[in-house]
Structure formats: C-alpha cells, structure tokens
Motif scaffolding. Structure first.
Motif, short mmCIF file in Angstrom:
data_model
loop_
_atom_site.label_atom_id
_atom_site.label_comp_id
_atom_site.label_asym_id
_atom_site.label_seq_id
_atom_site.Cartn_x
_atom_site.Cartn_y
_atom_site.Cartn_z
N GLU A 36 0.85 -1.18 0.00
CA GLU A 36 0.00 0.00 0.00
C GLU A 36 0.89 1.23 0.00
O GLU A 36 1.48 1.60 1.02
CB GLU A 36 -0.89 0.01 1.24
CG GLU A 36 -2.15 -0.80 1.09
CD GLU A 36 -3.11 -0.52 2.23
OE1 GLU A 36 -3.43 0.66 2.47
OE2 GLU A 36 -3.51 -1.48 2.88
N SER A 49 2.31 8.29 0.95
CA SER A 49 1.96 7.32 2.00
C SER A 49 2.51 5.96 1.62
O SER A 49 2.47 5.56 0.46
CB SER A 49 0.44 7.26 2.19
OG SER A 49 -0.19 6.87 1.01
N GLU A 51 3.88 1.89 3.70
CA GLU A 51 3.82 1.07 4.91
C GLU A 51 5.05 1.24 5.80
O GLU A 51 4.95 1.14 7.01
CB GLU A 51 3.66 -0.40 4.52
CG GLU A 51 2.33 -0.69 3.84
CD GLU A 51 2.21 -2.13 3.38
OE1 GLU A 51 3.19 -2.90 3.52
OE2 GLU A 51 1.14 -2.50 2.89
N GLN A 52 6.22 1.48 5.20
CA GLN A 52 7.47 1.58 5.95
C GLN A 52 8.16 2.91 5.66
O GLN A 52 7.90 3.55 4.64
CB GLN A 52 8.42 0.43 5.54
CG GLN A 52 7.85 -0.96 5.72
CD GLN A 52 7.73 -1.34 7.18
OE1 GLN A 52 8.57 -0.94 7.99
NE2 GLN A 52 6.70 -2.08 7.52
N LYS A 84 1.68 9.03 11.39
CA LYS A 84 1.26 7.63 11.27
C LYS A 84 -0.25 7.58 11.34
O LYS A 84 -0.86 8.18 12.20
CB LYS A 84 1.87 6.79 12.38
CG LYS A 84 3.33 6.56 12.22
CD LYS A 84 3.72 5.29 12.92
CE LYS A 84 5.16 5.00 12.56
NZ LYS A 84 5.36 3.69 12.10
N GLY A 86 -2.82 4.48 11.23
CA GLY A 86 -3.04 3.04 11.12
C GLY A 86 -1.73 2.34 10.80
O GLY A 86 -0.74 2.48 11.51
N LYS A 87 -1.72 1.59 9.71
CA LYS A 87 -0.48 0.90 9.33
C LYS A 87 0.31 1.67 8.28
O LYS A 87 1.34 1.21 7.82
CB LYS A 87 -0.80 -0.51 8.82
CG LYS A 87 -1.62 -0.55 7.56
CD LYS A 87 -1.84 -1.98 7.13
CE LYS A 87 -2.60 -2.05 5.82
NZ LYS A 87 -2.73 -3.39 5.32
N LEU A 88 -0.14 2.88 7.92
CA LEU A 88 0.55 3.68 6.92
C LEU A 88 1.33 4.83 7.57
O LEU A 88 0.91 5.39 8.57
CB LEU A 88 -0.45 4.28 5.92
CG LEU A 88 -1.16 3.31 4.98
CD1 LEU A 88 -2.12 4.08 4.09
CD2 LEU A 88 -0.17 2.55 4.14
N VAL A 89 2.45 5.16 6.96
CA VAL A 89 3.23 6.33 7.33
C VAL A 89 3.00 7.35 6.21
O VAL A 89 3.16 7.04 5.04
CB VAL A 89 4.73 5.99 7.44
CG1 VAL A 89 5.53 7.22 7.82
CG2 VAL A 89 4.96 4.87 8.43
#
Length: 160
Positions: A36, A49, A51-52, A84, A86-89
C-alpha cells in the motif's frame, strides 16, 4: 529605466504531470508490488503514503526524479513532517510559491551589499530590481544565481 522582477513560481500543470508520472512509475516498480503506497496531490500540496519509512524515502526519490525530468525545482517542496495513520506512514509536502518577506529582505540586502548600481524593492511576493543600465541588471541576476538560496528563483518581466 530597465527593470526586472524576481519571483518564485511553479507551473502547477507541470506539477500535476509530474505527480501522474510518479504514480505510473510507482505502479511499475517491482519493489512496490502488493504494497500500500500512494502519491496524492491536492490544493495544499502533495502527500506520500507507504507502509514503511524506507518505502517513504523511495517515494520521495521517485517524486524528486519526476520533478527533475519536468524541470521543476525540488527546492519548492517543503516537508511538513511525518504522521502515522493506522499501518501507513504519511508525509506531506507543501509547494512554495512566492517570496516570503524575510527572504525578500535577504535578497534586497544581498543586492545592496554587492554595491551594484541598482535599486531593489519588495512588491508583494516578488522583488523588483531597477537600474540605469541593462548590464547592471544582468550583474544582479548573476549575483543571485551564484548565491545559494534555499528558494528557486525565476527572473521575468525584463523591460528596457
């Protein structure tokens, strides 16, 4: 009297094209398959955006490369920090247009300290430079190009 304006502008159409090109490149990259990651543009700027954090850095590189291919100065991107969700940066960049007052004062002071035979005045978000000779104006342009300002400058409205 000859004069010219010092401005800092971005062609928003080219920015849109650069973001679209970066999105296409993102879709073609094998290291971003099943990840994502997205690049979004809105009125205020550009949001990356991923994930890491390292993927976010790669997105920045992709965006800066496409800006360079489209002859847009990447110094016009101002980083607003990470967040941050959720699981996205996410990382948001604003696009700088116009010359702020303190930067305009710095430009005027730089021209006056060079003891050139020109006058510089702040007019809104631009700086107008006037002089008696065209050569003096070209010397002022050369002086500003050599200086390492953190703002991309353009010189337009050159009049004799």
């Amino acid at each position: 009297m000859p004069s010219f304006d010092i401005v800092s502008e971005i062609d928003m159409h080219e920015v849109t094209n650069a973001v679209d090109q970066a999105k296409r490149e993102l879709g073609n990259r094998w290291d971003f398959k099943n990840v994502e990651a997205d690049i979004e543009q809105d009125d205020k700027g550009i949001t990356l955006s991923a994930e890491q954090d390292f993927q976010l850095e790669q997105l920045q590189d992709i965006l800066r490369m496409t800006f360079a291919k489209r002859n847009i100065d990447s110094r016009s991107l101002t980083e607003n920090g990470d967040s941050k969700a959720g699981k996205l940066v996410k990382q948001h960049f604003t696009l700088r247009q116009g010359i702020e007052t303190d930067m305009a004062k710095k430009i005027v002071k730089m021209i006056k300290d060079a003891k050139l035979k020109v006058q510089a005045s702040i007019q809104g978000d631009k700086v107008r430079v006037t002089g008696k000779k065209r050569d003096d104006l070209q010397t002022a342009i050369a002086l500003l190009r050599e200086s390492e300002l953190e703002l991309p400058l353009q010189y337009n409205n050159f009049r004799d």
